[in-house]
Scaffold this motif. Structure first.
Motif, PDB file in Angstrom:
ATOM      1  N   ASP A  90       0.834  -1.190   0.000  1.00 44.71           N
ATOM      2  CA  ASP A  90       0.000   0.000   0.000  1.00 44.71           C
ATOM      3  C   ASP A  90       0.871   1.244   0.000  1.00 44.71           C
ATOM      4  OD1 ASP A  90      -1.736   2.001   0.378  1.00 44.71           O
ATOM      5  OD2 ASP A  90      -2.751   1.160   2.101  1.00 44.71           O
ATOM      6  N   ALA A  91       1.189   1.734  -1.188  1.00 47.90           N
ATOM      7  CA  ALA A  91       2.055   2.898  -1.278  1.00 47.90           C
ATOM      8  C   ALA A  91       1.385   4.172  -0.801  1.00 47.90           C
ATOM      9  CB  ALA A  91       2.536   3.076  -2.721  1.00 47.90           C
ATOM     10  N   ASP A  92       0.033   4.187  -0.751  1.00 50.34           N
ATOM     11  CA  ASP A  92      -0.658   5.366  -0.262  1.00 50.34           C
ATOM     12  C   ASP A  92      -0.736   5.397   1.253  1.00 50.34           C
ATOM     13  OD1 ASP A  92      -1.059   6.403  -2.694  1.00 50.34           O
ATOM     14  OD2 ASP A  92      -3.116   5.679  -2.943  1.00 50.34           O
ATOM     15  N   ASN A  93      -0.399   4.296   1.878  1.00 49.45           N
ATOM     16  CA  ASN A  93      -0.476   4.243   3.340  1.00 49.45           C
ATOM     17  C   ASN A  93       0.756   3.544   3.853  1.00 49.45           C
ATOM     18  OD1 ASN A  93      -1.337   4.456   5.918  1.00 49.45           O
ATOM     19  ND2 ASN A  93      -2.922   2.876   5.783  1.00 49.45           N
ATOM     20  N   SER A 305       7.894   2.487  -7.475  1.00 46.04           N
ATOM     21  CA  SER A 305       6.525   2.884  -7.122  1.00 46.04           C
ATOM     22  C   SER A 305       6.487   4.334  -6.642  1.00 46.04           C
ATOM     23  CB  SER A 305       6.005   1.949  -6.020  1.00 46.04           C
ATOM     24  OG  SER A 305       4.721   2.326  -5.609  1.00 46.04           O
ATOM     25  N   HIS A 306       5.492   5.078  -7.124  1.00 46.40           N
ATOM     26  CA  HIS A 306       5.322   6.492  -6.734  1.00 46.40           C
ATOM     27  C   HIS A 306       6.477   7.372  -7.203  1.00 46.40           C
ATOM     28  CE1 HIS A 306       1.655   6.658  -4.274  1.00 46.40           C
ATOM     29  NE2 HIS A 306       1.942   5.430  -3.929  1.00 46.40           N
ATOM     30  N   THR A 307       6.996   7.129  -8.384  1.00 47.23           N
ATOM     31  CA  THR A 307       7.971   8.048  -8.979  1.00 47.23           C
ATOM     32  C   THR A 307       7.302   8.817 -10.121  1.00 47.23           C
ATOM     33  OG1 THR A 307       8.781   6.235 -10.376  1.00 47.23           O
ATOM     34  CG2 THR A 307       9.988   6.673  -8.329  1.00 47.23           C
ATOM     35  N   ALA A 308       8.050   9.749 -10.733  1.00 49.43           N
ATOM     36  CA  ALA A 308       7.430  10.712 -11.653  1.00 49.43           C
ATOM     37  C   ALA A 308       7.725  10.445 -13.122  1.00 49.43           C
ATOM     38  CB  ALA A 308       7.887  12.128 -11.287  1.00 49.43           C
ATOM     39  N   ALA A 325       6.515  -3.260  -8.986  1.00 45.84           N
ATOM     40  CA  ALA A 325       7.748  -2.517  -9.263  1.00 45.84           C
ATOM     41  C   ALA A 325       7.499  -1.132  -9.843  1.00 45.84           C
ATOM     42  CB  ALA A 325       8.646  -3.319 -10.205  1.00 45.84           C
ATOM     43  N   PHE A 326       6.468  -1.003 -10.710  1.00 41.98           N
ATOM     44  CA  PHE A 326       6.160   0.285 -11.350  1.00 41.98           C
ATOM     45  C   PHE A 326       4.724   0.726 -11.048  1.00 41.98           C
ATOM     46  CE2 PHE A 326       9.464  -1.829 -13.807  1.00 41.98           C
ATOM     47  CZ  PHE A 326      10.435  -0.845 -13.876  1.00 41.98           C
ATOM     48  N   SER A 327       4.243   0.376  -9.900  1.00 43.41           N
ATOM     49  CA  SER A 327       2.874   0.730  -9.516  1.00 43.41           C
ATOM     50  C   SER A 327       2.792   2.190  -9.051  1.00 43.41           C
ATOM     51  CB  SER A 327       2.392  -0.194  -8.392  1.00 43.41           C
ATOM     52  OG  SER A 327       3.232  -0.076  -7.249  1.00 43.41           O
ATOM     53  N   TYR A 328       1.589   2.732  -9.093  1.00 43.18           N
ATOM     54  CA  TYR A 328       1.311   4.090  -8.593  1.00 43.18           C
ATOM     55  C   TYR A 328       2.185   5.152  -9.266  1.00 43.18           C
ATOM     56  CZ  TYR A 328      -1.421   1.916  -4.865  1.00 43.18           C
ATOM     57  OH  TYR A 328      -2.353   1.199  -4.151  1.00 43.18           O
ATOM     58  N   MET A 329       2.455   4.995 -10.533  1.00 36.33           N
ATOM     59  CA  MET A 329       3.217   6.001 -11.277  1.00 36.33           C
ATOM     60  C   MET A 329       2.223   6.817 -12.103  1.00 36.33           C
ATOM     61  SD  MET A 329       6.557   3.671 -12.307  1.00 36.33           S
ATOM     62  CE  MET A 329       7.386   4.968 -13.223  1.00 36.33           C
ATOM     63  N   ASP A 330       1.789   7.927 -11.564  1.00 34.71           N
ATOM     64  CA  ASP A 330       0.693   8.699 -12.146  1.00 34.71           C
ATOM     65  C   ASP A 330       1.045   9.373 -13.459  1.00 34.71           C
ATOM     66  OD1 ASP A 330      -1.032   7.989 -10.155  1.00 34.71           O
ATOM     67  OD2 ASP A 330      -0.742   9.807  -8.966  1.00 34.71           O
ATOM     68  N   GLY A 345       5.833 -10.022 -11.799  1.00 32.37           N
ATOM     69  CA  GLY A 345       4.991 -10.255 -10.643  1.00 32.37           C
ATOM     70  C   GLY A 345       3.625  -9.610 -10.794  1.00 32.37           C
ATOM     71  N   THR A 346       2.779  -9.819  -9.819  1.00 35.25           N
ATOM     72  CA  THR A 346       1.469  -9.173  -9.795  1.00 35.25           C
ATOM     73  C   THR A 346       1.626  -7.673  -9.525  1.00 35.25           C
ATOM     74  OG1 THR A 346       1.258  -9.693  -7.443  1.00 35.25           O
ATOM     75  CG2 THR A 346       0.310 -11.259  -8.987  1.00 35.25           C
ATOM     76  N   TYR A 347       0.621  -6.902  -9.906  1.00 34.00           N
ATOM     77  CA  TYR A 347       0.547  -5.459  -9.606  1.00 34.00           C
ATOM     78  C   TYR A 347       1.704  -4.643 -10.202  1.00 34.00           C
ATOM     79  CZ  TYR A 347      -2.822  -7.134  -6.167  1.00 34.00           C
ATOM     80  OH  TYR A 347      -3.885  -7.744  -5.558  1.00 34.00           O
ATOM     81  N   VAL A 348       2.423  -5.183 -11.165  1.00 34.16           N
ATOM     82  CA  VAL A 348       3.602  -4.501 -11.704  1.00 34.16           C
ATOM     83  C   VAL A 348       3.263  -3.099 -12.185  1.00 34.16           C
ATOM     84  CG1 VAL A 348       5.235  -4.491 -13.630  1.00 34.16           C
ATOM     85  CG2 VAL A 348       4.936  -6.546 -12.267  1.00 34.16           C
ATOM     86  N   LEU A 349       2.117  -2.937 -12.847  1.00 38.49           N
ATOM     87  CA  LEU A 349       1.700  -1.629 -13.376  1.00 38.49           C
ATOM     88  C   LEU A 349       0.323  -1.244 -12.849  1.00 38.49           C
ATOM     89  CD1 LEU A 349       2.965  -2.190 -17.010  1.00 38.49           C
ATOM     90  CD2 LEU A 349       3.811  -0.416 -15.458  1.00 38.49           C
TER      91      LEU A 349
END
Length: 429
Positions: A90-93, A305-308, A325-330, A345-349
């Protein structure tokens, strides 16, 4: 049937024994009572067995025995694939989960316990020596070994401005900075570290220990020396570093070395690195530039995760990309898996809110669940024929987008599109 009174045989329709006159009804009643006793006996045994099982189960639960109800991988607890925001990555928490910096002692990834974190605490590029004596000068404290010195901290409660680590102490080279030397774990790992703004390291320094500069929230400038071999877990996490070049000499890195360095924008990886450890740059929210080397084979979970990044070019040497690995990259709009990658893996993107196009490479044979979970803007997914297995939940449990699947005739991509009711187009050669 025989008479229980005299043992003579009784015919089927007779109501009395022809020899002794005993009524047949008495005989039947006796047999029924006998059967009732047998049934009651079995019932008592069954109740006792059930009671024993319940007692053992309760004992196991109360004494920490491993039962199915407290299984480590309980799908409703540790890793709820349908509710990522409450679980493992959970990168948001961040404070409550896998990399919970504010509750580190209670989490899976406790850097205070050398047996539980990714970085191998037994790795020592210097070698093992017996401590000779502790010492200090006007600013720093030291542990003096037979052939080298390790900086352990400061005699002062805080330091400001530039911190210069000396080349030598007591005529011995300074080769190591101890774990937590200037970092600020404090209560719950929220206390800031020392207030230093820049760092000058000795030229012969070999290792920087885990959390050595953790939460040094004014440290904006570092230059890593070219003899450095090892950087420990969370060594510079939460520092406002703007750029970093990892020397070619570095071969060992812990997890989350630059995690939550929110001002970090650009990174150059050294040629000695073969892996990007988990959470290496997680939540480095300004990071949008990286120079890879040609030896990276593995990218760890939540590494970016969470980079720009708007687009990131993965080198054609990477064989595995781990969970999230690359999740939450807005800002990420397009992503290409290199042909060298054979496992993801799961949730990669997942949760990449502006991701529109993804192309899989020629090395991947299977696409797992939730790779694109909650990436709601995705429009095009290109899947070559080498992919022979696609999980039905590749897009997540709840599909917010209806992407077009690009593939070849008779391929798994075509089958997936059909199963999910998605548009399908042939790959243009």
């Amino acid at each position: 049937m025989t008479c229980r009174n005299c043992g003579s045989e009784i015919k089927g329709n007779e109501k009395f024994c022809a020899k002794c006159g005993a009524p047949v009804s008495l005989i039947n009643s006796t047999n029924k009572n006998a059967r009732k006793k047998v049934i009651i006996s079995f019932a008592v045994v069954f109740v006792v067995l059930i009671g024993t099982v319940i007692a053992v189960a309760n004992y196991g639960s109360n004494n920490g025995l491993h039962t199915s109800s407290d299984n480590y991988y309980d799908p409703d607890d540790f890793y709820d694939a349908d509710n990522l925001d409450d679980d493992f990555y959970d990168a948001d928490n961040l404070d409550d989960d896998f990399y919970g910096a504010d509750d580190l002692d209670d989490d899976f990834y406790d850097v205070g316990d050398s047996d539980n974190y990714y970085y191998d605490a037994d790795f020592n590029p210097i070698g093992r020596e017996t401590l000779q004596y502790p010492s200090q000068d006007d600013i720093l404290t030291y542990d003096v070994y037979k052939t080298y010195v390790e900086v352990t901290g400061s005699v002062k409660k805080d330091l400001t401005g530039e911190l210069i680590i000396p080349e030598e102490f007591d005529n011995l080279p300074v080769l190591s900075i101890k774990e937590k030397a200037f970092g600020g774990p404090g209560e719950g790992f929220t206390t800031p570290g020392y207030s230093i703004s820049s760092l000058v390291l000795p030229k012969n320094l070999c290792q920087i220990g885990r959390q050595a500069f953790y939460r040094c929230e004014n440290l904006s400038s570092i230059t890593l020396n070219n003899k450095l071999k090892s950087i420990g877990t969370w060594a510079f996490a939460y520092a406002p570093i703007t750029s970093v070049t990892i020397p070619d000499s570095v071969t060992e890195l812990g997890s989350g070395v630059f995690m939550c360095c929110k001002m970090l924008k650009s990174v150059i990886l050294g040629k000695g690195m073969t892996e990007i450890p988990e959470a290496m740059f997680q939540s480095a929210e300004s990071m949008n530039k990286i120079e890879f080397n040609d030896k990276i084979t593995y990218i760890g979970s939540s590494a970016f995760s969470h980079t720009a990044f708007e687009k990131i070019s993965i080198p054609n040497t990477v064989e595995e990309i781990a969970t999230g690995a690359f999740s939450y990259m807005d800002n990420l709009s397009e992503f290409n898996f290199p042909d060298s990658t054979i496992k993801i893996g799961t949730y990669v993107l997942s949760n990449c809110n502006n991701l529109k196009k993804v192309t899989f490479g020629k090395g991947i044979s299977s696409i797992p669940e939730n790779v694109f979970k909650d990436s709601i803007m995705i429009t095009d997914i290109v899947i070559p024929s080498n992919v022979t297995g696609i999980d039905n939940y590749m897009l997540g449990s709840y599909v917010y987008s209806q992407p077009t699947i690009y593939g070849e005739k008779g391929s798994e991509a075509a089958s997936f599109a059909s199963r999910k009711g998605l548009a399908f187009k042939l790959i243009e050669n």
